[in-house]
Design an enzyme around this catalytic site. Sequence first.
Site, PDB file in Angstrom:
ATOM      1  N   CYS A   1      46.451  43.919  40.247  1.00 55.47           N
ATOM      2  CA  CYS A   1      45.087  43.365  40.220  1.00 55.47           C
ATOM      3  C   CYS A   1      44.303  44.033  39.091  1.00 55.47           C
ATOM      4  O   CYS A   1      44.821  44.896  38.383  1.00 55.47           O
ATOM      5  CB  CYS A   1      44.383  43.560  41.549  1.00 55.47           C
ATOM      6  SG  CYS A   1      42.935  42.480  41.726  1.00 55.47           S
TER       7      CYS A   1
ATOM      8  N   LYS B   1      44.534  35.467  51.466  1.00 55.45           N
ATOM      9  CA  LYS B   1      43.645  36.626  51.446  1.00 55.45           C
ATOM     10  C   LYS B   1      42.200  36.157  51.557  1.00 55.45           C
ATOM     11  O   LYS B   1      41.738  35.362  50.739  1.00 55.45           O
ATOM     12  CB  LYS B   1      43.846  37.413  50.149  1.00 55.45           C
ATOM     13  CG  LYS B   1      42.930  38.623  50.025  1.00 55.45           C
ATOM     14  CD  LYS B   1      43.244  39.445  48.775  1.00 55.45           C
ATOM     15  CE  LYS B   1      42.284  40.612  48.625  1.00 55.45           C
ATOM     16  NZ  LYS B   1      42.549  41.408  47.430  1.00 55.45           N
TER      17      LYS B   1
ATOM     18  N   ARG C   1      33.349  38.214  45.961  1.00 57.43           N
ATOM     19  CA  ARG C   1      34.635  37.627  45.604  1.00 57.43           C
ATOM     20  C   ARG C   1      34.864  36.245  46.231  1.00 57.43           C
ATOM     21  O   ARG C   1      35.988  35.772  46.332  1.00 57.43           O
ATOM     22  CB  ARG C   1      35.755  38.565  46.045  1.00 57.43           C
ATOM     23  CG  ARG C   1      35.681  39.968  45.457  1.00 57.43           C
ATOM     24  CD  ARG C   1      37.068  40.596  45.397  1.00 57.43           C
ATOM     25  NE  ARG C   1      37.076  42.045  45.374  1.00 57.43           N
ATOM     26  CZ  ARG C   1      36.672  42.813  44.373  1.00 57.43           C
ATOM     27  NH1 ARG C   1      36.171  42.259  43.273  1.00 57.43           N
ATOM     28  NH2 ARG C   1      36.751  44.124  44.457  1.00 57.43           N
TER      29      ARG C   1
ATOM     30  N   GLU D   1      47.526  27.462  50.746  1.00 59.46           N
ATOM     31  CA  GLU D   1      47.768  28.611  49.849  1.00 59.46           C
ATOM     32  C   GLU D   1      49.217  29.087  49.971  1.00 59.46           C
ATOM     33  O   GLU D   1      49.890  29.341  48.980  1.00 59.46           O
ATOM     34  CB  GLU D   1      46.841  29.778  50.211  1.00 59.46           C
ATOM     35  CG  GLU D   1      45.400  29.618  49.773  1.00 59.46           C
ATOM     36  CD  GLU D   1      45.198  29.930  48.294  1.00 59.46           C
ATOM     37  OE1 GLU D   1      46.174  30.229  47.582  1.00 59.46           O
ATOM     38  OE2 GLU D   1      44.032  29.868  47.853  1.00 59.46           O
TER      39      GLU D   1
ATOM     40  N   LYS E   1      46.019  38.654  54.847  1.00 62.43           N
ATOM     41  CA  LYS E   1      45.125  39.796  54.761  1.00 62.43           C
ATOM     42  C   LYS E   1      43.681  39.368  54.969  1.00 62.43           C
ATOM     43  O   LYS E   1      43.271  38.381  54.347  1.00 62.43           O
ATOM     44  CB  LYS E   1      45.280  40.419  53.369  1.00 62.43           C
ATOM     45  CG  LYS E   1      44.414  41.620  53.127  1.00 62.43           C
ATOM     46  CD  LYS E   1      44.579  42.065  51.705  1.00 62.43           C
ATOM     47  CE  LYS E   1      43.552  43.134  51.428  1.00 62.43           C
ATOM     48  NZ  LYS E   1      43.531  43.540  50.056  1.00 62.43           N
TER      49      LYS E   1
HETATM   50  C1  PBG Z   1      42.416  44.517  45.226  1.00 63.07           C
HETATM   51  C2  PBG Z   1      42.651  44.822  46.668  1.00 63.07           C
HETATM   52  C3  PBG Z   1      41.716  44.997  47.701  1.00 63.07           C
HETATM   53  C4  PBG Z   1      42.444  45.397  48.824  1.00 63.07           C
HETATM   54  C5  PBG Z   1      43.782  45.421  48.448  1.00 63.07           C
HETATM   55  N1  PBG Z   1      43.884  45.046  47.123  1.00 63.07           N
HETATM   56  C6  PBG Z   1      40.246  44.926  47.686  1.00 63.07           C
HETATM   57  C7  PBG Z   1      39.551  43.660  47.522  1.00 63.07           C
HETATM   58  O1  PBG Z   1      40.133  42.575  47.413  1.00 63.07           O
HETATM   59  O2  PBG Z   1      38.331  43.747  47.441  1.00 63.07           O
HETATM   60  C8  PBG Z   1      41.875  45.750  50.154  1.00 63.07           C
HETATM   61  C9  PBG Z   1      42.669  46.715  50.962  1.00 63.07           C
HETATM   62  C10 PBG Z   1      41.966  47.324  52.111  1.00 63.07           C
HETATM   63  O3  PBG Z   1      40.798  47.032  52.435  1.00 63.07           O
HETATM   64  O4  PBG Z   1      42.606  48.155  52.766  1.00 63.07           O
HETATM   65  N2  PBG Z   1      42.160  43.226  44.898  1.00 63.07           N
END
Ligand code: PBG
Length: 320
Positions: A116, A191, A213, A229, A244
Amino acid sequence: MNRTRRLRKTEGIRRLVRENKLTVDDLIYPLFIEEGTDIEKEIVSMPGIFRFSLDRISKELDEVVDLNIPAVLLFGIPTQKDCEGTETWNDNGIMQQAVRFIKKNYPNLYVITDVCFCEYTDHGHCGIINNNDVDNDATLVNLAKQVISHAKAGVDMVAPSGMMDGTVETIREALDNSGYPNLPIMGYSVKYASAFYGPFRDAADSAPTFGDRRTYQMDPSNRLEGHREASFDDEAGVDILMVKPALSYLDIIRDLKEDFDRPIACYNVSGEYAMVKAAAEKGWIDGERVMMESLLSMKRAGADIIITYFAKEVAKLLKK
Ligand code: PBG
C-alpha cells in the site's frame, strides 16, 4: 424428549463433538517495522504491540518462530514520505530491508508484505492524489513497481490493501512478466471503510491528512458488493481472498466461504484488538476468553486464516 444437553455433559464429550477449532496453523502475525535504529515503541492503543527497528526485532521474531506461528505480515514505516510514496519501490527501503533480513535469518518463517502507499505518502492516502481524490490508474502503475521491488527482496506473498480497481490484474501481470509467476497474492478483496482501523493509523502513521477513504474502501452497509469485489479478484487469479475487518463482518466471511473455492482469510483489526484489551484492563471482561471466543467465531464463519495481533497470545495458550 430431544435432549441436546446429553452431548454437553463433560469436557470429554464436548471435545468429541466440537465442530470448529482454532490452531496455531491459522494465524498470521502483523509486524510494524520502522526505519531507523534502537526503536522499540509500544503502541499506546494496542498494548503488547510494538514498532521495532530492524536492529531490535530479533527477539520478537525468535518468539514468533518458537511459538510455531507460520507467517508474519509486514508493515513498513519509512522516515521519508512524499506525495507518491516513492519509497515503496526503493529496493533499499525499509520494507525491502526487512524482507531480506527476515528471509536470511528466519528462512522458514513465511513473509507477507502489505502492499500500500498510505504509510509512505505525506497525505496519508493509499495512492496518488488528483483533484482531491486517489487516482486509480496512476496508482496502479506505482503498485506494480512496489510489488516487483518486494519480489526482488524475496518476499513469499504480497497482500495489496489499497482497494484500487484492477489491483490483482495489475500485480499478477507485473509479477508474471518479471519472472515471478509463482509468487502468490492475498487480496484485501473485501475491505470496508471502517472506524475499527483507528489504532492502526497511529501505529503506522497512516491517517489521511484530509478527507477519508470512502471513495475507495467499501461502504459497511453493503453485502452484495462484497461478493462482486471478491468475484473480480477471483477472476483475476487472486490466491487468497480476505475480508477486513473480521468481527463485524462475519456474514461476509460466510458468504465468501460458500461462494468461492479459494482459501478465505480475515483480518482481526487494530480496533477489535484495542476494544478487548481496554475492557479487560478495566476488569469488565475476561480478555483471554473473549479473545478466544471471537477468533473462534471467525473460524466458524468460514475463515481459514486469521490475521491477528493476538497471534502470540493465542499460540501460547494453545501450547498449554
Ligand atoms: C493500509 C492498511 C490499513 C490496515 C491494514 N492495511 C489501514 C487503512 O486502510 O486505513 C488496517 C489494519 C488494522 O486496523 O489493524 N491500507
